[in-house]
Design a protein around this motif. Structure first.
Motif, PDB file in Angstrom:
ATOM      1  N   HIS A  85      33.791  34.552  34.798  1.00  0.00           N
ATOM      2  CA  HIS A  85      34.738  35.119  35.757  1.00  0.00           C
ATOM      3  C   HIS A  85      35.771  35.945  35.004  1.00  0.00           C
ATOM      4  CE1 HIS A  85      33.315  32.714  39.160  1.00  0.00           C
ATOM      5  NE2 HIS A  85      33.261  31.680  38.349  1.00  0.00           N
TER       6      HIS A  85
ATOM      7  N   CYS B 230      39.767  37.992  40.201  1.00  0.00           N
ATOM      8  CA  CYS B 230      38.592  37.937  39.342  1.00  0.00           C
ATOM      9  C   CYS B 230      38.075  39.360  39.187  1.00  0.00           C
ATOM     10  CB  CYS B 230      37.517  37.051  39.964  1.00  0.00           C
ATOM     11  SG  CYS B 230      35.998  37.010  38.989  1.00  0.00           S
TER      12      CYS B 230
ATOM     13  N   GLU C 286      35.449  40.161  37.075  1.00  0.00           N
ATOM     14  CA  GLU C 286      34.073  40.171  36.561  1.00  0.00           C
ATOM     15  C   GLU C 286      33.167  39.853  37.746  1.00  0.00           C
ATOM     16  OE1 GLU C 286      32.682  40.627  33.495  1.00  0.00           O
ATOM     17  OE2 GLU C 286      34.637  41.131  32.640  1.00  0.00           O
ATOM     18  N   TYR C 287      32.157  40.676  37.984  1.00  0.00           N
ATOM     19  CA  TYR C 287      31.291  40.401  39.122  1.00  0.00           C
ATOM     20  C   TYR C 287      30.608  39.047  38.916  1.00  0.00           C
ATOM     21  CZ  TYR C 287      27.940  40.506  42.782  1.00  0.00           C
ATOM     22  OH  TYR C 287      27.225  40.163  43.906  1.00  0.00           O
ATOM     23  N   CYS C 288      30.783  38.132  39.896  1.00  0.00           N
ATOM     24  CA  CYS C 288      30.274  36.771  39.710  1.00  0.00           C
ATOM     25  C   CYS C 288      29.425  36.297  40.878  1.00  0.00           C
ATOM     26  CB  CYS C 288      31.442  35.811  39.468  1.00  0.00           C
ATOM     27  SG  CYS C 288      32.711  35.873  40.749  1.00  0.00           S
TER      28      CYS C 288
ATOM     29  N   HIS D  40      32.522  37.398  45.112  1.00  0.00           N
ATOM     30  CA  HIS D  40      33.395  37.878  44.031  1.00  0.00           C
ATOM     31  C   HIS D  40      34.687  38.499  44.542  1.00  0.00           C
ATOM     32  CE1 HIS D  40      34.834  40.325  40.719  1.00  0.00           C
ATOM     33  NE2 HIS D  40      34.598  41.398  41.427  1.00  0.00           N
TER      34      HIS D  40
ATOM     35  N   MET E  82      37.551  36.200  45.516  1.00  0.00           N
ATOM     36  CA  MET E  82      38.034  35.228  44.517  1.00  0.00           C
ATOM     37  C   MET E  82      39.422  35.625  44.031  1.00  0.00           C
ATOM     38  SD  MET E  82      36.000  33.930  41.171  1.00  0.00           S
ATOM     39  CE  MET E  82      36.852  32.960  39.939  1.00  0.00           C
TER      40      MET E  82
HETATM   41 CU1  CUA Z   1      34.668  35.316  39.892  1.00  0.00          CU
HETATM   42 CU2  CUA Z   1      34.183  37.580  40.247  1.00  0.00          CU
END
Ligand code: CUA
Length: 156
Positions: free
Chosen positions: A102, A137, A139-141, A145, A148
């Motif tokens: 993340h 966040c 970062e692609y999670c 996403h 978040m």
């Molecule tokens: Cu956690 Cu994007």
């Protein structure tokens, strides 16, 4: 067996270097305690919920105007998702992930970290201005996403 003197010298040097290498590894591992499980910056991502301080994520006052914010990142949120601190508070964020990679960015500050499962990442910021700050966040999670986030309320 005949062996030129120069060859014996090199075999000896090779042996000494090899012995020094193993000695270094042994000293690092057993004397310095540099084995992965004993490094406090590392954490088992499957046991975050039962590993202090992440078993009780939140703020801990560590000085007159200083706090540790022990936080978890997970799909798709942060624990806790609201932090209340007084104006002028210095907050030391310690963040780890329960699952995937993340991001942890607080727009308007220089806090911008990548949160890797298995590691605790840290950054500090002093909140001199009252108001509401977002933790995002970046970062692609996964599918959630963009949902978040968490909020920091810097109050009077
Ligand atoms: Cu956690 Cu994007």
């Amino acid at each position: 067996m005949y062996m030129p003197r120069s060859e014996k010298v090199w075999i000896t040097i090779g042996g000494v270097v090899l012995a020094a290498f193993f000695a270094t590894v042994a000293i690092d591992a057993f004397v310095m305690g540099a084995t992965p499980p004993s490094d406090p910056k590392m954490i088992d991502p499957a046991k975050v919920s039962t590993t202090p301080p992440f078993d009780k994520p939140g703020l801990v006052q560590v000085g007159p105007k200083e706090y540790d914010a022990n936080m978890t990142a997970f799909t798709f949120g942060f624990g806790p998702n609201v932090l209340n601190v007084p104006v002028g508070a210095k907050v030391n964020f310690h963040v780890t992930s329960k699952d995937v990679v993340h991001g942890f960015e607080i727009p308007g500050t220089d806090v911008n970290m990548m949160i890797d499962p298995g590691f605790v990442n840290s950054a500090s910021h002093t909140f001199d201005k009252p108001g509401k700050y977002l933790i995002l966040c970046n970062e692609y999670c996964g599918a959630g996403h963009q949902l978040m986030m968490a909020t920091i309320i810097v109050g009077g």
